[in-house]
Design a protein around this motif. Structure first.
Motif, PDB file in Angstrom:
ATOM      1  N   LYS A  22     -20.646  53.860 -45.864  1.00  0.00           N
ATOM      2  CA  LYS A  22     -20.891  52.420 -45.789  1.00  0.00           C
ATOM      3  C   LYS A  22     -20.102  51.672 -46.865  1.00  0.00           C
ATOM      4  N   ASN A  25     -16.305  51.858 -46.203  1.00  0.00           N
ATOM      5  CA  ASN A  25     -15.864  50.923 -45.158  1.00  0.00           C
ATOM      6  C   ASN A  25     -15.820  49.490 -45.669  1.00  0.00           C
ATOM      7  N   SER A  29     -12.352  47.404 -45.892  1.00  0.00           N
ATOM      8  CA  SER A  29     -12.274  46.131 -45.164  1.00  0.00           C
ATOM      9  C   SER A  29     -12.020  44.958 -46.105  1.00  0.00           C
ATOM     10  N   PRO A  83     -15.452  39.461 -35.066  1.00  0.00           N
ATOM     11  CA  PRO A  83     -15.071  40.864 -34.868  1.00  0.00           C
ATOM     12  C   PRO A  83     -13.650  41.314 -35.182  1.00  0.00           C
ATOM     13  N   ASP A  86     -11.539  41.068 -41.006  1.00  0.00           N
ATOM     14  CA  ASP A  86     -12.120  41.972 -41.999  1.00  0.00           C
ATOM     15  C   ASP A  86     -13.527  41.553 -42.407  1.00  0.00           C
ATOM     16  N   HIS A  89     -16.178  43.309 -40.425  1.00  0.00           N
ATOM     17  CA  HIS A  89     -16.421  44.705 -40.785  1.00  0.00           C
ATOM     18  C   HIS A  89     -17.284  44.800 -42.041  1.00  0.00           C
ATOM     19  N   SER A  92     -20.801  43.687 -40.892  1.00  0.00           N
ATOM     20  CA  SER A  92     -21.440  44.647 -39.989  1.00  0.00           C
ATOM     21  C   SER A  92     -21.909  45.897 -40.728  1.00  0.00           C
ATOM     22  N   GLU A  93     -21.319  46.200 -41.869  1.00  0.00           N
ATOM     23  CA  GLU A  93     -21.831  47.299 -42.689  1.00  0.00           C
ATOM     24  C   GLU A  93     -23.100  46.881 -43.430  1.00  0.00           C
ATOM     25  N   LYS A  99     -23.020  45.384 -35.364  1.00  0.00           N
ATOM     26  CA  LYS A  99     -22.037  46.339 -34.843  1.00  0.00           C
ATOM     27  C   LYS A  99     -21.937  46.302 -33.324  1.00  0.00           C
ATOM     28  N   GLN A 102     -19.016  44.271 -31.851  1.00  0.00           N
ATOM     29  CA  GLN A 102     -17.642  44.676 -32.123  1.00  0.00           C
ATOM     30  C   GLN A 102     -16.803  44.867 -30.859  1.00  0.00           C
TER      31      GLN A 102
END
Length: 138
Positions: A22, A25, A29, A83, A86, A89, A92-93, A99, A102
């Motif tokens: 997590k 990512n 991003s 989506p 960056d 992302h 969404s983490e 998510k 996406q």
């Protein structure tokens, strides 16, 4: 030896990716927008250093201002939670329920709306100008 900031951030993000998926990512991003922010700050510092009439023949103040403005606008635009960008992302983490968006048409629709909205680019430009002026102390 000078190591560019985005290379160092990428190496750090790669190391963390093996430890925590997590956080890795999020760092990967965020590397693009953060490199735009770093370049924007660098150009503001250069602008502040060379904002003297005697040096205006050697360095183009307009170029430094435009480079800072473009990089800050890219930083702000990339952080939008849509989506393909960056910012999505990263968000969404943090918020896993995003998510599911996406692989839908939501991103395409949201990007089309951004480009249709009158004044969106002007708004980003004014926010970037605000950052530059506050950095210059104007």
């Amino acid at each position: 030896m000078v190591i560019p900031s985005n290379t160092l951030l990428h190496l750090t993000a790669t190391w963390y990716k093996f430890r925590s998926g997590k956080l890795g990512n999020i760092l990967v991003s965020a590397a693009g927008p953060l490199s735009n922010l770093a370049l924007g700050i660098l150009f503001i510092v250069l602008l502040k250093l060379f904002f003297k009439p005697s040096l205006s023949e050697v360095f183009s103040v307009e170029f430094l201002y435009l480079a800072a403005r473009i990089n800050l606008m890219l930083f702000l635009f990339n952080l939008l939670p849509i989506p393909p960008l960056d910012g999505f992302h990263v968000f969404s983490e943090i918020f896993p329920q995003l998510k599911s968006l996406q692989y839908t048409q939501f991103g395409l629709f949201a990007m089309m709306l951004l480009f249709i909205i009158p004044g969106f680019g002007i708004g980003l430009s004014r926010i970037a100008d605000l950052f530059i002026r506050s950095g210059l102390g104007i």
